[in-house]
Design an enzyme around this catalytic site. Structure first.
Site, PDB file in Angstrom:
ATOM      1  N   TYR A  49       0.837  -1.219   0.210  1.00  0.00           N
ATOM      2  CA  TYR A  49      -0.008  -0.040   0.076  1.00  0.00           C
ATOM      3  C   TYR A  49       0.877   1.111   0.032  1.00  0.00           C
ATOM      4  O   TYR A  49       0.370   2.366   0.408  1.00  0.00           O
ATOM      5  CB  TYR A  49      -0.900  -0.160   1.256  1.00  0.00           C
ATOM      6  CG  TYR A  49      -1.996  -0.697   1.019  1.00  0.00           C
ATOM      7  CD1 TYR A  49      -3.087  -0.454   0.189  1.00  0.00           C
ATOM      8  CD2 TYR A  49      -2.518  -1.886   1.890  1.00  0.00           C
ATOM      9  CE1 TYR A  49      -4.338  -1.230  -0.183  1.00  0.00           C
ATOM     10  CE2 TYR A  49      -3.543  -2.806   1.443  1.00  0.00           C
ATOM     11  CZ  TYR A  49      -4.581  -2.260   0.527  1.00  0.00           C
ATOM     12  OH  TYR A  49      -5.678  -3.016   0.417  1.00  0.00           O
ATOM     13  N   PHE A  57      -4.859   7.352   6.979  1.00  0.00           N
ATOM     14  CA  PHE A  57      -5.342   6.307   7.335  1.00  0.00           C
ATOM     15  C   PHE A  57      -4.300   5.086   7.139  1.00  0.00           C
ATOM     16  O   PHE A  57      -4.463   3.893   7.328  1.00  0.00           O
ATOM     17  CB  PHE A  57      -6.601   5.659   6.828  1.00  0.00           C
ATOM     18  CG  PHE A  57      -6.561   5.895   5.016  1.00  0.00           C
ATOM     19  CD1 PHE A  57      -6.208   4.780   4.142  1.00  0.00           C
ATOM     20  CD2 PHE A  57      -7.234   6.849   4.503  1.00  0.00           C
ATOM     21  CE1 PHE A  57      -6.132   4.914   3.130  1.00  0.00           C
ATOM     22  CE2 PHE A  57      -7.009   6.847   3.220  1.00  0.00           C
ATOM     23  CZ  PHE A  57      -6.551   5.828   2.569  1.00  0.00           C
ATOM     24  N   THR A  91     -15.809   2.486  -1.953  1.00  0.00           N
ATOM     25  CA  THR A  91     -14.701   2.190  -0.786  1.00  0.00           C
ATOM     26  C   THR A  91     -15.336   2.117   0.628  1.00  0.00           C
ATOM     27  O   THR A  91     -15.399   1.328   1.331  1.00  0.00           O
ATOM     28  CB  THR A  91     -13.639   3.160  -0.809  1.00  0.00           C
ATOM     29  OG1 THR A  91     -12.981   3.494  -1.958  1.00  0.00           O
ATOM     30  CG2 THR A  91     -12.614   2.962   0.429  1.00  0.00           C
ATOM     31  N   ARG A 102     -19.214  -5.126  -0.876  1.00  0.00           N
ATOM     32  CA  ARG A 102     -18.879  -4.078  -0.037  1.00  0.00           C
ATOM     33  C   ARG A 102     -20.355  -3.566   0.859  1.00  0.00           C
ATOM     34  O   ARG A 102     -20.308  -3.749   2.145  1.00  0.00           O
ATOM     35  CB  ARG A 102     -17.983  -2.690  -0.065  1.00  0.00           C
ATOM     36  CG  ARG A 102     -16.524  -3.162  -0.260  1.00  0.00           C
ATOM     37  CD  ARG A 102     -15.671  -1.988  -1.201  1.00  0.00           C
ATOM     38  NE  ARG A 102     -14.458  -2.389  -0.977  1.00  0.00           N
ATOM     39  CZ  ARG A 102     -13.610  -1.679  -1.732  1.00  0.00           C
ATOM     40  NH1 ARG A 102     -13.928  -0.665  -2.620  1.00  0.00           N
ATOM     41  NH2 ARG A 102     -12.331  -1.821  -1.640  1.00  0.00           N
ATOM     42  N   ASN A 112     -13.410  -2.828   4.694  1.00  0.00           N
ATOM     43  CA  ASN A 112     -14.123  -3.129   3.582  1.00  0.00           C
ATOM     44  C   ASN A 112     -14.213  -4.263   2.713  1.00  0.00           C
ATOM     45  O   ASN A 112     -14.619  -4.195   1.467  1.00  0.00           O
ATOM     46  CB  ASN A 112     -14.186  -1.755   2.873  1.00  0.00           C
ATOM     47  CG  ASN A 112     -12.752  -1.542   2.307  1.00  0.00           C
ATOM     48  OD1 ASN A 112     -12.187  -2.497   2.251  1.00  0.00           O
ATOM     49  ND2 ASN A 112     -12.828  -0.497   1.458  1.00  0.00           N
TER      50      ASN A 112
HETATM   51  P1  IDP Z   1     -10.348   1.326  -2.749  1.00  0.00           P
HETATM   52  O1  IDP Z   1      -9.849   0.058  -2.117  1.00  0.00           O
HETATM   53  O2  IDP Z   1     -11.936   1.446  -3.049  1.00  0.00           O
HETATM   54  O3  IDP Z   1      -9.388   1.557  -4.020  1.00  0.00           O
HETATM   55  P2  IDP Z   1      -8.341   3.301  -1.702  1.00  0.00           P
HETATM   56  O4  IDP Z   1      -8.649   4.885  -1.988  1.00  0.00           O
HETATM   57  O5  IDP Z   1      -7.521   2.857  -2.711  1.00  0.00           O
HETATM   58  O6  IDP Z   1      -9.802   2.489  -1.854  1.00  0.00           O
HETATM   59  O7  IDP Z   1      -7.835   2.951  -0.383  1.00  0.00           O
HETATM   60  C1  IDP Z   1      -7.306   1.898  -0.001  1.00  0.00           C
HETATM   61  C2  IDP Z   1      -7.901   1.130   1.289  1.00  0.00           C
HETATM   62  O8  IDP Z   1      -7.601   2.223   2.369  1.00  0.00           O
HETATM   63  C3  IDP Z   1      -9.306   1.189   1.224  1.00  0.00           C
HETATM   64  O9  IDP Z   1     -10.051  -0.054   0.606  1.00  0.00           O
HETATM   65  C4  IDP Z   1      -9.745   1.089   2.577  1.00  0.00           C
HETATM   66  O10 IDP Z   1      -9.448  -0.230   3.363  1.00  0.00           O
HETATM   67  C5  IDP Z   1      -8.790   1.911   3.122  1.00  0.00           C
HETATM   68  N1  IDP Z   1      -8.996   3.308   3.195  1.00  0.00           N
HETATM   69  C6  IDP Z   1      -9.460   4.351   2.190  1.00  0.00           C
HETATM   70  N2  IDP Z   1      -9.940   5.405   2.892  1.00  0.00           N
HETATM   71  C7  IDP Z   1     -10.055   5.364   4.117  1.00  0.00           C
HETATM   72  C8  IDP Z   1     -10.595   6.030   5.201  1.00  0.00           C
HETATM   73  O11 IDP Z   1     -11.004   7.188   4.937  1.00  0.00           O
HETATM   74  N3  IDP Z   1     -10.622   5.766   6.583  1.00  0.00           N
HETATM   75  C9  IDP Z   1      -9.843   4.353   6.759  1.00  0.00           C
HETATM   76  N4  IDP Z   1      -9.465   3.546   5.782  1.00  0.00           N
HETATM   77  C10 IDP Z   1      -9.726   4.156   4.553  1.00  0.00           C
END
Ligand code: IDP
Ligand code: MG
Length: 137
Positions: A49, A57, A91, A102, A112
């Site tokens: 990541y 986060f 997300t 989800r 998620n």
């Molecule tokens: P995605 O998985 O839908 O592509 P991304 O923005 O790439 O979303 O973020 C990667 C992962 O980081 C998400 O799947 C989720 O587990 C976590 N994440 C993203 N935004 C947040 C947040 O605002 N709070 C907590 N965890 C988050």
């Protein structure tokens, strides 16, 4: 045909949804090129990541993703990246459309349930992160 990389995250494995999610993969017409059950160390999650390293986060994400076993898979289908993104939904499960993975299984925006690559380029690098050539059938 194109490829995507997916993960069934620790919350979904812990909540015993892995079987239903794999059934959905089959129902959506994906060919499974490779699949394995693994547990990441926190440093592996940090590496995977790293594009999110600056986001607030990131620490929580890497701790959560290494908190328990996951299922990782390389999938093939027409329009694989976009199709899987449609199947998993937004997300944040509160914003995910009804019937998406989800919406059905996720606990929160962080926990998620599933990952899906966001581009063909990232799909290929994520597949390479987890699979050697001979592990893709
Ligand atoms: P995605 O998985 O839908 O592509 P991304 O923005 O790439 O979303 O973020 C990667 C992962 O980081 C998400 O799947 C989720 O587990 C976590 N994440 C993203 N935004 C947040 C947040 O605002 N709070 C907590 N965890 C988050
Ligand atoms: Mg993403």
């Amino acid at each position: 045909m194109s490829r995507t990389f997916i993960m069934i995250k620790p919350d979904a494995v812990r909540n015993r949804h892995a079987g239903e999610i794999i059934a959905r993969i089959e129902k959506e017409g994906f060919k499974i090129l490779g699949m394995k059950y693994v547990k990441l160390a926190e440093n592996d999650a940090k590496e995977f990541y790293k594009v999110h390293a600056a986001r607030p986060f990131y620490g929580e994400l890497c701790r959560d993703m290494s908190a328990g076993p996951i299922v990782v898979a390389a999938l093939e289908r027409e329009n694989a990246v976009l199709h899987w993104r449609e199947v998993i939904g937004a997300t944040d499960p509160k914003e995910a459309a009804p019937g998406t993975i989800r919406a059905m299984y996720a606990e929160s925006k962080g926990a998620n349930s599933v990952h899906g690559s966001d581009s063909d380029e990232n799909a290929n690098s994520e597949i390479t992160f987890f699979f050697k050539g001979f592990e893709l059938v």
